[in-house]
Design a protein around this motif. Structure first.
Motif, short mmCIF file in Angstrom:
data_model
loop_
_atom_site.label_atom_id
_atom_site.label_comp_id
_atom_site.label_asym_id
_atom_site.label_seq_id
_atom_site.Cartn_x
_atom_site.Cartn_y
_atom_site.Cartn_z
N THR A 102 0.81 -1.22 0.00
CA THR A 102 0.00 0.00 0.00
C THR A 102 0.85 1.27 0.00
O THR A 102 0.36 2.34 -0.35
N GLY A 103 2.12 1.14 0.39
CA GLY A 103 2.98 2.32 0.42
C GLY A 103 2.55 3.35 1.44
O GLY A 103 2.78 4.54 1.25
N CYS A 104 1.90 2.89 2.51
CA CYS A 104 1.39 3.83 3.51
C CYS A 104 2.47 4.30 4.48
O CYS A 104 2.21 5.12 5.35
N ALA A 105 3.67 3.79 4.34
CA ALA A 105 4.79 4.25 5.16
C ALA A 105 6.03 4.32 4.29
O ALA A 105 6.21 3.49 3.39
N SER A 106 6.86 5.30 4.54
CA SER A 106 8.08 5.44 3.74
C SER A 106 9.17 4.46 4.17
O SER A 106 10.01 4.05 3.38
N VAL A 107 9.12 4.08 5.46
CA VAL A 107 10.10 3.14 6.01
C VAL A 107 9.37 2.18 6.96
O VAL A 107 8.48 2.58 7.69
N ILE A 108 9.76 0.91 6.92
CA ILE A 108 9.13 -0.11 7.76
C ILE A 108 10.10 -0.56 8.84
O ILE A 108 11.28 -0.81 8.57
N ASP A 109 9.59 -0.70 10.05
CA ASP A 109 10.37 -1.24 11.16
C ASP A 109 10.00 -2.72 11.30
O ASP A 109 8.84 -3.06 11.55
N ILE A 110 10.97 -3.61 11.12
CA ILE A 110 10.70 -5.06 11.17
C ILE A 110 11.21 -5.67 12.46
O ILE A 110 11.52 -6.86 12.51
N LYS A 111 11.28 -4.87 13.52
CA LYS A 111 11.80 -5.36 14.79
C LYS A 111 11.00 -6.55 15.30
O LYS A 111 11.57 -7.53 15.79
N ASN A 112 9.66 -6.49 15.21
CA ASN A 112 8.83 -7.60 15.70
C ASN A 112 9.11 -8.88 14.91
O ASN A 112 9.19 -9.97 15.49
N PHE A 113 9.28 -8.74 13.60
CA PHE A 113 9.57 -9.90 12.76
C PHE A 113 10.91 -10.52 13.15
O PHE A 113 11.03 -11.74 13.28
N ALA A 114 11.92 -9.68 13.37
CA ALA A 114 13.24 -10.16 13.77
C ALA A 114 13.18 -10.85 15.13
O ALA A 114 13.84 -11.87 15.35
N ASN A 115 12.38 -10.30 16.04
CA ASN A 115 12.25 -10.91 17.37
C ASN A 115 11.59 -12.29 17.28
O ASN A 115 12.00 -13.23 17.97
N ILE A 116 10.55 -12.41 16.45
CA ILE A 116 9.88 -13.70 16.29
C ILE A 116 10.83 -14.74 15.73
O ILE A 116 10.85 -15.90 16.14
N LEU A 117 11.68 -14.32 14.79
CA LEU A 117 12.64 -15.23 14.18
C LEU A 117 13.88 -15.44 15.04
O LEU A 117 14.79 -16.16 14.67
N GLN A 118 13.89 -14.80 16.21
CA GLN A 118 14.99 -14.93 17.17
C GLN A 118 16.33 -14.56 16.54
O GLN A 118 17.34 -15.22 16.73
N ILE A 119 16.32 -13.48 15.79
CA ILE A 119 17.52 -13.02 15.10
C ILE A 119 18.31 -12.08 16.00
O ILE A 119 17.75 -11.14 16.58
N ASN A 120 19.58 -12.32 16.11
CA ASN A 120 20.48 -11.39 16.79
C ASN A 120 20.80 -10.29 15.80
O ASN A 120 21.58 -10.47 14.86
#
Length: 266
Positions: A102-120
């Protein structure tokens, strides 16, 4: 009111530290229409059995029943044990793709996704390994849910036929390898700038097995020199190519190959 047409542009993704590989992979997956549609149309199973969720997480983590409680030794080193909840990952991936679409944001924060994937987020992970494991997890989840069970294979899977011919008796042995991605190794040294086509073609050059890599011939009952060839017997709709930029030496830390790769043909 001024008859201006607003065009939605795909947003950028915040780099959380050392997550450029993850950002690039998300943008790549989003650009594949079939995969994007699969994610956006996905719905949570309605069988009401919450136990399936934990079972799926356990079975996709090395097939070790002892890890069903989530305590995996591999996860203690910063999160590369891949023991995460794929259902939550799919829900978060839907949110990311919707925002990108949708392009409703110019930048996306994927912190939640990284946390779910247990990424350091402060450590560079192997992007090739991450992508392969992530796609396998998605495929496993769809299999468990009995929904579009072959969707990942239908998009990405190619079949390689690897044949080895003994140079003494001529016997040929073959095996099939199913791959979700093909790894292109960038040469080190002072050679000229390679292009993707050259790197791809190098996967299918004839190789001679000799020296320490002699072929164990069942007919000759001994190790012999042999010729190995690789061919694609089934090509996927989307060919997933990964550029391997790290060279590992014996008892040495991986060294990054910073050489430029020519992408002009593509």
């Amino acid at each position: 009111q001024d008859n201006t047409i607003q065009i939605a542009l795909p947003p950028g993704i915040y780099n959380l530290g050392a997550t450029c590989y993850l950002n690039c992979q998300l943008q790549s997956l989003f650009s594949i229409i079939t995969f994007r549609r699969m994610v956006l149309q996905w719905t949570t199973p309605t069988n009401g059995d919450n136990n399936d969720e934990s079972n799926i997480t356990a079975r996709t983590n090395g097939d070790n029943d002892d890890d069903s409680n989530g305590d995996n030794d591999d996860d203690s080193n910063g999160g590369n044990g891949y023991n995460y909840n794929i259902r939550l990952a799919m829900l978060e991936l839907q949110k990311i793709f919707l925002t990108m679409l949708t392009g409703c944001a110019s930048v996306i924060d994927i912190k939640n996704f990284a946390n779910i994937l247990q990424i350091n987020v402060d450590r560079q992970e192997d992007p090739t390994e991450f992508t392969e494991r992530f796609l396998q997890k998605i495929q496993q989840y769809f299999l468990e849910c009995d929904r579009n069970s072959a969707v990942i294979q239908e998009i990405y899977e190619s079949t390689l036929v690897i044949s080895t011919q003994c140079n003494e008796c001529g016997r040929i042995s073959s095996r099939n390898d199913n791959m979700l991605q093909l790894n292109l190794h960038i040469p080190s040294g002072n050679c000229k700038t390679p292009d993707v086509q050259q790197l791809y073609d190098s996967l299918f050059r004839q190789e001679t097995e000799s020296g320490r890599n002699l072929y164990e011939c069942e007919s000759c009952k001994k190790k012999t020199k042999a010729t190995q060839t690789t061919k694609i017997s089934k090509a996927p709709p989307v060919l997933n190519l990964h550029l391997i930029r790290y060279k590992c030496g014996k008892n040495q830390a991986p060294k990054k190959i910073t050489k430029t790769v020519n992408l002009s043909k593509f």
